[in-house]
Design a protein around this motif. Structure first.
Motif, PDB file in Angstrom:
ATOM      1  N   GLU A 105       0.828  -1.203   0.000  1.00 30.73           N
ATOM      2  CA  GLU A 105       0.000   0.000   0.000  1.00 30.73           C
ATOM      3  C   GLU A 105       0.865   1.257   0.000  1.00 30.73           C
ATOM      4  N   ALA A 106       1.987   1.229   0.727  1.00 33.14           N
ATOM      5  CA  ALA A 106       2.878   2.393   0.754  1.00 33.14           C
ATOM      6  C   ALA A 106       3.426   2.678  -0.645  1.00 33.14           C
ATOM      7  N   ALA A 107       3.703   1.612  -1.401  1.00 35.53           N
ATOM      8  CA  ALA A 107       4.219   1.786  -2.758  1.00 35.53           C
ATOM      9  C   ALA A 107       3.171   2.427  -3.666  1.00 35.53           C
ATOM     10  N   ARG A 108       1.895   2.228  -3.334  1.00 37.90           N
ATOM     11  CA  ARG A 108       0.825   2.794  -4.152  1.00 37.90           C
ATOM     12  C   ARG A 108       0.477   4.217  -3.755  1.00 37.90           C
ATOM     13  N   ASN A 109       0.972   4.689  -2.631  1.00 41.54           N
ATOM     14  CA  ASN A 109       0.602   5.996  -2.114  1.00 41.54           C
ATOM     15  C   ASN A 109       1.806   6.927  -2.181  1.00 41.54           C
TER      16      ASN A 109
END
Length: 227
Positions: A105-109
Motif C-alpha cells: 500500500e505504501a508503494a501505491r501511495n
C-alpha cells in the motif's frame, strides 16, 4: 571501494538505529526466551536486502523502504524459530502478512498524495489488515490458530457477530481459484512465508505478494458487500 558499494555501505551504516529500534519494539511483544540479538541479526538481513534493491527513482525515501524490509525480515526470522505458544505464532503470522500489505500500500501511495487519496489509501489498508487478522485467527485452523491468549473478554453479542464474520470469510475463501486457495492455505494455515510459498509454486516472492494483495482486495470487497 566503488561508488555503488560505498553508497550501499552508507545506507546500511546510516540505518543501524532503525534496525535496533524495530527490534526493540517487536521484542517487547515476544516471550522472554526470544533474544534481542537474534532480532537485530534478522533485521540486518532485511536492511542489507533493502540497500541492495532500493531504487531512487521510485519516490519513497530509503528509510521508508527499509522500514518494511527490516520489519518483514525480523518477523520472517521469528516464524522460523521453534517455540510453543500458538497465540504468539498466530500473532507473528498476522504481523508477517500485515507487513507485506503495508509495504504494498505504501508503494501505491506516492509522497504528496492529496487528503482524499490518503483517506482512500488508509481505508484500503484497514480493510486488508482486517482480512489478514480474520484469516490468521480463523476458527478452522484447529490448534495451530487457537484463541489469542491475551484477547479481551467479549460480550455474547460480540462473540456471535465475530463467529458470523468468520463463517462468512471461510465461505468466501472457497470461491477463490485453486491456486489462490493454495496460497492462502500455505501462508495462513501451514505457516509458510510468502517467499516459501512462492518457492513451492516455482515463482518469485513478488509474484506471491501481488497475488496475495489481489486476493485481499477481492475478499475485502466481498466481505463489505455481505456484512
Amino acid at each position: 571501494m566503488s561508488t555503488d558499494a560505498s553508497q550501499l555501505q552508507k545506507r546500511i551504516e546510516d540505518n543501524q538505529g532503525l534496525v535496533v529500534s524495530l527490534a526493540k519494539s517487536i521484542h517487547r511483544k515476544l516471550p522472554p526466551q526470544i533474544g534481542m540479538d537474534d532480532l537485530i541479526a534478522y533485521g540486518q538481513l532485511g536492511l542489507a536486502e533493502a540497500a541492495r534493491t532500493f531504487q531512487d527513482d521510485k519516490g519513497a525515501s530509503f528509510s521508508t523502504f527499509a522500514y518494511y524490509r527490516i520489519r518483514g525480515a525480523i518477523y520472517d526470522g521469528i516464524s522460523k524459530m521453534s517455540w510453543n505458544s500458538h497465540a504468539a505464532k498466530m500473532q507473528t503470522k498476522y504481523q508477517q502478512m500485515a507487513t507485506d500489505a503495508m509495504q504494498s500500500e505504501a508503494a501505491r501511495n506516492p509522497a504528496g498524495a492529496n487528503l482524499q487519496e490518503n483517506a482512500q489509501w488508509l481505508g484500503n489498508l484497514t480493510e486488508k489488515l482486517a482480512i489478514i487478522y480474520l484469516a490468521s485467527h480463523g476458527e478452522e485452523t484447529q490448534h495451530a490458530f487457537q484463541a489469542v491468549a491475551d484477547a479481551r473478554v467479549q460480550r455474547p453479542e460480540e462473540r456471535l457477530e465475530n463467529e458470523e464474520i468468520q463463517r462468512l470469510l471461510q465461505s468466501l475463501l472457497k470461491t477463490l481459484s485453486p491456486q489462490e486457495q493454495d496460497l492462502i492455505r500455505m501462508t495462513y494455515y501451514e505457516g509458510l512465508s510468502l517467499k516459501d510459498a512462492a518457492d513451492k509454486f516455482g515463482k518469485s516472492k513478488s509474484w506471491a505478494s501481488r497475488l496475495h494483495q489481489a486476493i485481499l482486495e477481492r475478499l475485502a470487497r466481498a466481505l463489505r458487500q455481505n456484512v
